[in-house]
Structure formats: structure tokens, C-alpha cells
Design an enzyme around this catalytic site. Structure first.
Site, PDB file in Angstrom:
ATOM      1  N   LYS A  15       0.881  -1.267  -0.053  1.00 35.46           N
ATOM      2  CA  LYS A  15      -0.009   0.114   0.120  1.00 35.46           C
ATOM      3  C   LYS A  15       0.944   1.338  -0.063  1.00 35.46           C
ATOM      4  O   LYS A  15       0.534   2.179  -0.695  1.00 35.46           O
ATOM      5  CB  LYS A  15      -0.978  -0.002   1.286  1.00 35.46           C
ATOM      6  N   ASP A  62     -10.084   3.319   1.657  1.00 36.03           N
ATOM      7  CA  ASP A  62     -10.180   3.049   2.868  1.00 36.03           C
ATOM      8  C   ASP A  62     -10.752   4.076   3.880  1.00 36.03           C
ATOM      9  O   ASP A  62     -11.848   3.565   4.632  1.00 36.03           O
ATOM     10  CB  ASP A  62      -8.817   2.660   3.575  1.00 36.03           C
TER      11      ASP A  62
HETATM   12  P1  NAP Z   1      -0.780  -2.167  10.296  1.00 41.56           P
HETATM   13  O1  NAP Z   1      -0.278  -1.059   9.456  1.00 41.56           O
HETATM   14  O2  NAP Z   1       0.390  -3.336  10.395  1.00 41.56           O
HETATM   15  O3  NAP Z   1      -0.957  -1.519  11.824  1.00 41.56           O
HETATM   16  C1  NAP Z   1      -1.295  -2.333  12.748  1.00 41.56           C
HETATM   17  C2  NAP Z   1      -1.552  -1.406  14.043  1.00 41.56           C
HETATM   18  O4  NAP Z   1      -1.891  -2.277  15.137  1.00 41.56           O
HETATM   19  C3  NAP Z   1      -0.146  -0.714  14.663  1.00 41.56           C
HETATM   20  O5  NAP Z   1      -0.729   0.406  15.199  1.00 41.56           O
HETATM   21  C4  NAP Z   1       0.143  -1.830  15.823  1.00 41.56           C
HETATM   22  O6  NAP Z   1       0.881  -1.169  16.677  1.00 41.56           O
HETATM   23  C5  NAP Z   1      -1.225  -2.296  16.241  1.00 41.56           C
HETATM   24  N1  NAP Z   1      -0.821  -3.534  16.863  1.00 41.56           N
HETATM   25  C6  NAP Z   1      -0.448  -4.827  16.005  1.00 41.56           C
HETATM   26  N2  NAP Z   1      -0.781  -5.804  16.804  1.00 41.56           N
HETATM   27  C7  NAP Z   1      -1.037  -5.136  18.322  1.00 41.56           C
HETATM   28  C8  NAP Z   1      -1.385  -5.961  19.264  1.00 41.56           C
HETATM   29  N3  NAP Z   1      -1.107  -7.425  19.455  1.00 41.56           N
HETATM   30  N4  NAP Z   1      -1.724  -5.250  20.414  1.00 41.56           N
HETATM   31  C9  NAP Z   1      -1.755  -3.865  20.315  1.00 41.56           C
HETATM   32  N5  NAP Z   1      -1.409  -3.137  19.063  1.00 41.56           N
HETATM   33  C10 NAP Z   1      -1.242  -4.037  17.934  1.00 41.56           C
HETATM   34  O7  NAP Z   1      -1.993  -2.719   9.828  1.00 41.56           O
HETATM   35  P2  NAP Z   1      -3.338  -1.986   9.101  1.00 41.56           P
HETATM   36  O8  NAP Z   1      -3.148  -2.062   7.648  1.00 41.56           O
HETATM   37  O9  NAP Z   1      -3.320  -0.651   9.887  1.00 41.56           O
HETATM   38  O10 NAP Z   1      -4.402  -2.960   9.602  1.00 41.56           O
HETATM   39  C11 NAP Z   1      -4.886  -3.105  10.874  1.00 41.56           C
HETATM   40  C12 NAP Z   1      -6.099  -3.924  11.030  1.00 41.56           C
HETATM   41  O11 NAP Z   1      -7.125  -3.310  10.171  1.00 41.56           O
HETATM   42  C13 NAP Z   1      -6.051  -5.192  10.443  1.00 41.56           C
HETATM   43  O12 NAP Z   1      -6.518  -6.280  11.331  1.00 41.56           O
HETATM   44  C14 NAP Z   1      -6.447  -5.413   9.027  1.00 41.56           C
HETATM   45  O13 NAP Z   1      -6.910  -6.632   8.481  1.00 41.56           O
HETATM   46  C15 NAP Z   1      -7.766  -4.259   9.429  1.00 41.56           C
HETATM   47  N6  NAP Z   1      -7.985  -3.878   8.105  1.00 41.56           N
HETATM   48  C16 NAP Z   1      -9.324  -3.957   7.656  1.00 41.56           C
HETATM   49  C17 NAP Z   1      -9.777  -3.396   6.900  1.00 41.56           C
HETATM   50  C18 NAP Z   1     -11.294  -3.837   6.156  1.00 41.56           C
HETATM   51  O14 NAP Z   1     -11.799  -3.485   4.883  1.00 41.56           O
HETATM   52  N7  NAP Z   1     -12.049  -4.124   7.104  1.00 41.56           N
HETATM   53  C19 NAP Z   1      -9.095  -2.472   5.807  1.00 41.56           C
HETATM   54  C20 NAP Z   1      -7.636  -2.315   6.225  1.00 41.56           C
HETATM   55  C21 NAP Z   1      -7.453  -2.879   7.458  1.00 41.56           C
HETATM   56  P3  NAP Z   1       2.479  -0.817  16.732  1.00 41.56           P
HETATM   57  O15 NAP Z   1       2.585   0.719  15.965  1.00 41.56           O
HETATM   58  O16 NAP Z   1       2.839  -0.617  18.172  1.00 41.56           O
HETATM   59  O17 NAP Z   1       3.142  -2.031  15.709  1.00 41.56           O
END
Ligand code: NAP
Length: 522
Positions: free
Chosen positions: A312, A349
């Protein structure tokens, strides 16, 4: 397309009018093979009997004969591929030819013989076989896609009715090589061409449009009932990818990421294209590098792309221009290839987050807690701030949360202070709760708001949503975001309103099917 069928065979072959998809049948016993044939022949009347999978192919032929006699509408290919050439048949060359000749006598009008076997056989033996049956001369490269023209040149020395050239795609661009090969050679020869492997899907769906007489499909690709790596089930080839409708005007879309196998985007997008009568098909593209994806996008040419993990952010330098949201969030999930062939990036998004929220409350001045500071959280924070919401960020790594807060003019919050603010909305933008875990980003007593939005969409009902629902709080499951960000992509690509209800239905069924597969068998 002109088929170079031999003059003696043409009258026998032309009435066959072969369908675009041949169902490859493999089983340990002929009874199982025929049971599958029986259950699928109405939808798939073009069958390949992989006789090499059977312990005693010759002994199976009387049963196959009876089946074909009672299913006159079926056209069958008999294949008895040798172990050396990627099959399972361990007998001699003479017995391979005997099986094929007898399979023809049992009612299979077409037989498949590998180039390697043909080269080792006497030309008279091949000619004798071909005087009875239509011959597919086949070559499989299980490692790469290379030297396609040279391979065909070698094959053409042996007279056959169809030349089948199958390679392995190790990049998306390999599909381009296969399709160029089909486009240039299929005017003169009856070709069957495709790339095996997960990355070969483009050639499997678009091969017929490039000039392949037909392609092969599996009984059930998920249950291991496939005869080649990357084979798709005939049900998906017809139902999801609508292969029978693919024509030169069909626009090609796809979702690119690494990995991509579990993406639900093909299900949702193909359902939308079908519902709105858009002549388009949407494919899962396993891109191991962005360079490969971009080369492929330009050559195929792909009309639109969904971009997912891990590209992305990395895709942005490859784009000719981006919308304001992509620039702000620093992430692009949608690419359009313009009529000028330039690549334009968008971020949908934000629409995926704002649309479900504005159906529940007024976003302006709403107090929103966003948990997380990754890509999805950034889309939420910037989108909400743009619409006048007050936003607090709570992130595991506090400096990352602080940085985002500074950029978007939001605030950060310490966990201990959570209950000091009466939030209208809590959004989980972390992966916590994904899969079958009962993990939750907040403790039960910390879940206080008018609306709780969990971006996690698998499972549909996360522990966070269960607790919120039990407290009487309105909930937004991640599946709604998934549908709405896809709906916005659909609108950008087609200029039509997206059939959101249809899309939600398709993804809900796919998630239920997936959950059922995960259930332990009793
Ligand atoms: P990302 O860029 O990897 O960011 C993940 C975030 O979650 C970071 O802020 C990370 O914190 C935090 N995190 C990860 N593991 C954690 C834990 N065990 N405890 C607390 N905080 C934690 O991922 P993303 O793309 O933003 O996606 C995040 C979520 O949204 C995913 O589950 C994804 O599947 C979902 N999502 C859904 C859609 C949809 O269409 N429904 C679209 C996009 C994303 P740190 O900064 O400390 O690492």
C-alpha cells in the site's frame, strides 16, 4: 480463430465444438472418478480422464466405456501421463500407447500424449494412434515459462491435432509471455496454453481469449482435487471468473499483494461486476515484487488494481499521480490505468470507514477513539479529522501514535485515561481479535461508546463486537468497511453505483464457507 486440424480429422472434430473448460478428473479408483463425472457432467460435459492416477488403467476402461455410452453429451480426453513427464503412470511406453488406443475404443475421442513419449515412439505408432483418435501432443515445464516458441517448433515435427504447451509461472509477467505466444501462434495451430502455479491464474482465465482452444479446471481446488498446481475449480472458473463471457472487450481488474491466496476481494468484486453487467473480470494477483506487478499491469493491460499488504505504501513511487487522500494517508489501495496508460492512485479505505459511520451518527464534532496507528488507523484519523470529528489515538507504540496525532491534528491518550472521556465511537484499527482468537484490544469495562467499529472482519463477530453488543452499543463489523472500500473502488473504475448489498451478501457467504472449512470434522 482458424484451427489447423488435419483434413482426415476435421469432420470428426468440428462437431465437437469444444467448451472453453475441460474438467480434469483424478481419483484412486475408477468408481470414484466416475462418481465425480456423474455428479458434474451436466455442468461440465468436457472431461479429462487422468487414467495415470488409477492403479490399473486398462481394467478401468470397460466402466468408462459404459459411462460414456450412457452420457452421449460428454466429450472425453484420455490422458495416461508417465511419471518421468509429471504423471503417475509407471508402465512401459508400449503400454501407455495401448492404454490410449483402448481408451479411444472405449469412447474417448481425444487422447493426450506427452512430447517426450512421442519422441521415443516410432512415428508409425503415433500415426496409428492418430488415425483413430484426435491427438493432443503435450509438453509441461514444471519449473519455468521459457522458450515457448522453440518448444512448439520441436512439437510441430510430430503431426497432432492440438499442441498443448504448459509452463510454470514464477512471476506475473510469465502470463504475458504465455499470452503473447498464444496470440502469435494460434492463427496457425490449434493450441492449448496455460501457466501452472498460483501466479498463472491470468493465463487460466484469459488464455482462451488469447487463442487457447480451451483450458483445464479442477473438481475442487480447495479439497486437493486438482491435477496441476494453481488449477482453479471449474465452478470458480465459470461462477466467479465467468470464463464463458470473457471476450476481447473484457476489462481486467485484480487485487495485488503477497500473499494473496486468502483475499476475499475476487469474490466481492466479481459479484459486483456480474450484478451490474460490467464486462470485466477481477483476479487475485500474487505479486512477489512490485516491479513484476507494474510490468504486468502495463502489458496485460490491467484496467484497475486493488493494492493490499505489503504494497500500500511501496506502490506510491510507481504511480503517475495520486488523490489527496493517498498523499495524506501515505497509502494507496486503488489504482486506475487511465486511457493515457498512466497509473493513478486512490485511497478508498477512508470511504470504507466514513460510509458505515455516517449511516449511524453525525461525524462532525463526534468524539472518536482510534486504537492503532498503522495504515488503517491513518485512514481513519485523517478521514475523521477532515469531517470535523475530535480524534484521540491510543497505540501500543506511543511515539507512532504521537507522530500521527501531530500530522492529523488529533490527540493521543494514555490507557489509564480512557474512561475520562465519553466517546461517541471506538474504532479498533489493530489486528487484535483476528482469526479465532478471543483477544480484545480493550477490557470489557473500557468498552463504553455509542458505536463500536472493529476493522477486523474475520471473524465477522469479534470478541470486541460481542461485548459491545451485549452492552447495547451499536456495532459496525469490519466486513462493512471491507464492502464499502470495495464499493468505492468499483465506482472509481466503472463510474457506476456499486451494488453494496450484493457485495455484502457475497462476502458473508464466503466467510461462512471459510468458517465451515475451519470447523473440525466430526
Ligand atoms: P498495520 O499498518 O500493520 O498496523 C497495525 C497497528 O496495530 C499498529 O498500530 C500496531 O501497533 C497495532 N498492533 C498490532 N498488533 C498489536 C497488538 N497485539 N496489540 C496492540 N496493538 C497492536 O496494519 P493495518 O493495515 O493498519 O491493519 C490493521 C487492521 O485493520 C488489520 O486487522 C486489518 O486486517 C484491518 N483492516 C481491515 C480493513 C477492512 O476493510 N475491514 C481494511 C484495512 C485494514 P504498533 O505501532 O505498536 O506496531
Amino acid at each position: 480463430m482458424a484451427l489447423a486440424l488435419s483434413s482426415t480429422l476435421a469432420p470428426r472434430l468440428l462437431p465437437l465444438r469444444l467448451p472453453k473448460v475441460c474438467l480434469a478428473l483424478s481419483a484412486d479408483t475408477v468408481e470414484d472418478m466416475l462418481a465425480t463425472a456423474e455428479s458434474m457432467a451436466t455442468d461440465d460435459p468436457f472431461l479429462e480422464f487422468r487414467l495415470d492416477y488409477l492403479k490399473q488403467p486398462l481394467a478401468a476402461l470397460p466402466k468408462i466405456h459404459r459411462f460414456l455410452e450412457t452420457h452421449q453429451y460428454v466429450t472425453a480426453i484420455a490422458t495416461c501421463r508417465r511419471v518421468d513427464n509429471g504423471g503417475k503412470f509407471k508402465g512401459s511406453l508400449a503400454s501407455q500407447l495401448e492404454v490410449l488406443a483402448k481408451a479411444h475404443a472405449a469412447g474417448c475421442p481425444i487422447v493426450d500424449l506427452e512430447l517426450q513419449s512421442a519422441l521415443k515412439s516410432k512415428p508409425e505408432a503415433i500415426a496409428r494412434l492418430r488415425s483413430r483418435a484426435a491427438l493432443i501432443l503435450s509438453f509441461h515445464d514444471f519449473r519455468a515459462t521459457r522458450n515457448l516458441d522453440e518448444t512448439l517448433e520441436k512439437m510441430l515435427k510430430i503431426p497432432a491435432d492440438f499442441y498443448k504447451v504448459v509452463s510454470t509461472a514464477t512471476t506475473l509477467f510469465d502470463n504475458v509471455a504465455m499470452m503473447k505466444f498464444l496470440q502469435t501462434q494460434s492463427d496457425q495451430h490449434a493450441l492449448i496454453g496455460l501457466c501452472m502455479g498460483e501466479q498463472g491464474i491470468i493465463s487460466r482465465v484469459l488464455g482462451a481469449r488469447a487463442g487457447s482452444v480451451f483450458t483445464f479446471g479442477a473438481v475442487d481446488a480447495n479439497a486437493g482435487l486438482k491435477t496441476a498446481p494453481g488449477q482453479i475449480s471449474t465452478r470458480d472458473l465459470r461462477g466467479i471468473y465467468r470464463i464463458d463471457q470473457v471476450d476481447p472487450a473484457t476489462r481486467i481488474y485484480g487485487v495485488a499483494g503477497d500473499p494473496i491466496q486468502h483475499s476475499l476481494s475476487p469474490v466481492i468484486m466479481n459479484a459486483a461486476l456480474h450484478r451490474e453487467n460490467v464486462n470485466g473480470v477481477y483476479l487475485p494477483l500474487h505479486a512477489k515484487t512490485l516491479k513484476d506487478l507494474i510490468r504486468c499491469a502495463r502489458e496485460i493491460p490491467l484496467h484497475g488494481l486493488s493494492i493490499t499488504m505489503p504494497y500500500k505504501q511501496a506502490i506510491i513511487p510507481y504511480l503517475d499521480n495520486t488523490d489527496a487522500h493517498t498523499a495524506k494517508v501515505g497509502a494507496c489501495n486503488t489504482v486506475v490505468r487511465g486511457q493515457d496508460s498512466k497509473l493513478y492512485g486512490f485511497n478508498t479505505d477512508i470511504a470504507g470507514i466514513l460510509r458505515p459511520l455516517e449511516q449511524r451518527l453525525s461525524i462532525e464534532n463526534a468524539k472518536v477513539l482510534v486504537i492503532g496507528a498503522g495504515g488503517a488507523a491513518r485512514a481513519a484519523v485523517f478521514g475523521l479529522r477532515e469531517r470535523g470529528a475530535e480524534v484521540w489515538i491510543l497505540n501500543r507504540t506511543s511515539v507512532k501514535g504521537q507522530k500521527l496525532a501531530r500530522q492529523a491534528k488529533a490527540r493521543t491518550l494514555k490507557r489509564a485515561d480512557l474512561r475520562k472521556i465519553a466517546f461517541d465511537v471506538i474504532i479498533n484499527a489493530t489486528p487484535v481479535g483476528m482469526g479465532n482468537s478471543r483477544d480484545c484490544p480493550l477490557k470489557d469495562e473500557e468498552i463504553q461508546a455509542r458505536v463500536v467499529f472493529d476493522m477486523v472482519y474475520d471473524p465477522v463477530e469479534t470478541h470486541l463486537l460481542q461485548v459491545a453488543r451485549a452492552k447495547g452499543i451499536a456495532v459496525i463489523p469490519g466486513i462493512e468497511m471491507f464492502v464499502q472500500q470495495a464499493a468505492r473502488q468499483f465506482e472509481i473504475w466503472t463510474g457506476k453505483p456499486a451494488p453494496a448489498a450484493e457485495m455484502l451478501g457475497a462476502v458473508t457467504i464466503a466467510l461462512q464457507d471459510r468458517a465451515a472449512l475451519k470447523q473440525p470434522k466430526t
